[in-house]
Design an enzyme around this catalytic site. Structure first.
Site, PDB file in Angstrom:
ATOM      1  CG  MET A 100      39.926  56.849  12.289  1.00 41.71           C
ATOM      2  SD  MET A 100      39.547  57.273  14.008  1.00 41.71           S
ATOM      3  CE  MET A 100      38.450  55.915  14.459  1.00 41.71           C
ATOM      4  CB  CYS A 104      40.936  56.502  -3.986  1.00 42.57           C
ATOM      5  SG  CYS A 104      40.482  57.325  -2.440  1.00 42.57           S
ATOM      6  N   GLY A 134      42.962  50.878   7.660  1.00 46.18           N
ATOM      7  CA  GLY A 134      42.412  49.550   7.902  1.00 46.18           C
ATOM      8  C   GLY A 134      42.515  48.632   6.710  1.00 46.18           C
ATOM      9  CB  CYS A 168      33.245  55.568  -2.511  1.00 45.17           C
ATOM     10  SG  CYS A 168      34.471  56.684  -3.235  1.00 45.17           S
TER      11      CYS A 168
END
Length: 363
Positions: free
Chosen positions: A7, A101, A125, A202
């Site tokens: 998540m 990643c 997701g 990121c």
């Protein structure tokens, strides 16, 4: 199944976890803390895995009624993804950190830890479609493009390897649009339904890749030369340039024909950046190393017709593909412009992902 739901704090992973719960799985939510700086904050829609994202993930898990944990994977992330990013740029190559990643963290460190704790699969997701196909030897797991083609992420997932496909779930693979995911999130009462998508790298939340590289790698001034070898500018570090780059070159001498010039070569040994006309960027052959082949029913040693994609949302180009001495050779039907070593080349047959390799050479 016991499912570990990754998540991120975004709407996609929250809805994916909700769908895993609806499917009857025993779901536990986990947020991966990847930043070495615990004070790092999201800047608009830039970055991910920030402090705010962790809070959003917790609230989503509470709404779904599932256990929630934060796992510190920052050392794994720093030692693999960030280290690879710096090493590749230092070598004059252009890496894709999202691919690394997925390879080293989300479907290696996370999955390995999950399996060791008795989980059967990791749920994310990502927009991709997994299909189980019956053949003579049993069930074959295949990775396909998602129904939502604009958001399809099969390109960055191809590096997972065929051994992982049986232990992952992508519940959003059949959702045709992102709007439908947001509508579903709102209907479920998930507060992230309107949260903007994250983008860019990121761990470079301000989007200044060149500044990040200069901070980590220092400055190393050198020359920018044209196709004749004439000096037309200066740079503070060849590692900060990539093939096909046009903006930010700061050239002091214009081209004789007045046309734009692009980076055509980054020579780390001489510390020179080469520039030239756009036509110099065309390539017809790609040779890739570190091949990951996902299709056990197809022998890559035999030439096959397929599609090749070299950017996360780039178009697919028809090609003849074959494996030679563990290197994937891709002869393109039409020239491709501005491809840098270090990027990923993914091979498709229709919607199915056949394999992936890291670009080593072009011609």
């Amino acid at each position: 199944m016991r499912v570990l739901a990754a998540m991120s704090g975004g709407v996609d992973s929250a809805v994916a976890a909700a769908r895993a719960v609806d499917a009857g799985h025993d779901v536990v939510g986990v947020h991966m803390a990847l930043s070495k700086s615990r004070a790092e904050h999201r800047s608009g829609s830039r970055g991910c895995c920030s402090v705010e994202d962790g809070y959003d993930a917790r609230r989503a898990a509470d709404k779904l009624g599932i256990p929630y944990y934060v796992w510190d994977l920052s050392d794994d992330f720093e030692d693999t993804v960030v280290a690879d990013f710096l090493s590749e740029y230092s070598a004059g190559r252009t890496p894709n950190p999202c691919v690394r990643c997925n390879e080293h963290v989300k479907f290696a460190a996370l999955l390995e830890r999950g399996l060791s704790m008795g989980f059967d699969a990791v749920c994310t997701g990502h927009y991709a479609d997994l299909r189980d196909v019956e053949d003579g030897s049993g069930v074959r797991h295949e990775l396909h493009r998602a129904a939502n083609h604009p958001k399809d992420q099969s390109y960055v997932l191809a590096v997972m390897g065929k051994q992982v496909l049986g232990n992952v779930l992508f519940p959003l693979g059949d959702v045709p649009t992102k709007d439908e995911v947001r509508i579903e999130a709102a209907a479920r009462g998930l507060g992230v339904s309107l949260k903007p998508d994250s983008y860019d790298i990121c761990f470079i939340a301000d989007g200044d890749t060149r500044g990040f590289l200069r901070q980590r790698l220092g400055e190393n001034p050198g020359e920018i030369v044209d196709e004749s070898g004439a000096v037309v500018g200066e740079h503070l570090g060849a590692f900060a340039y990539t093939i096909g780059q046009r903006r930010g070159l700061g050239l002091g001498i214009p081209a004789k024909d007045g046309l734009p010039r692009f980076v055509t070569k980054v020579d780390i040994e001489t510390n020179r950046v080469h520039v030239g006309p756009v036509e110099a960027l065309d390539v017809r052959r790609i040779i890739g190393a570190d091949t990951v082949w996902l299709a056990p029913d197809i022998d890559p040693a035999e030439p096959l017709r397929a599609g090749v994609q070299v950017r996360a949302h780039g178009r697919e180009i028809a090609a003849t593909v074959r494996l030679e001495d563990d290197r994937l050779v891709m002869d393109l039907d039409e020239p491709l412009r501005g491809l840098a070593a270090g990027q990923s080349a993914v091979v498709y047959s229709g919607s199915r992902v056949l394999g992936q390799a890291t670009v080593e050479e072009t011609a």
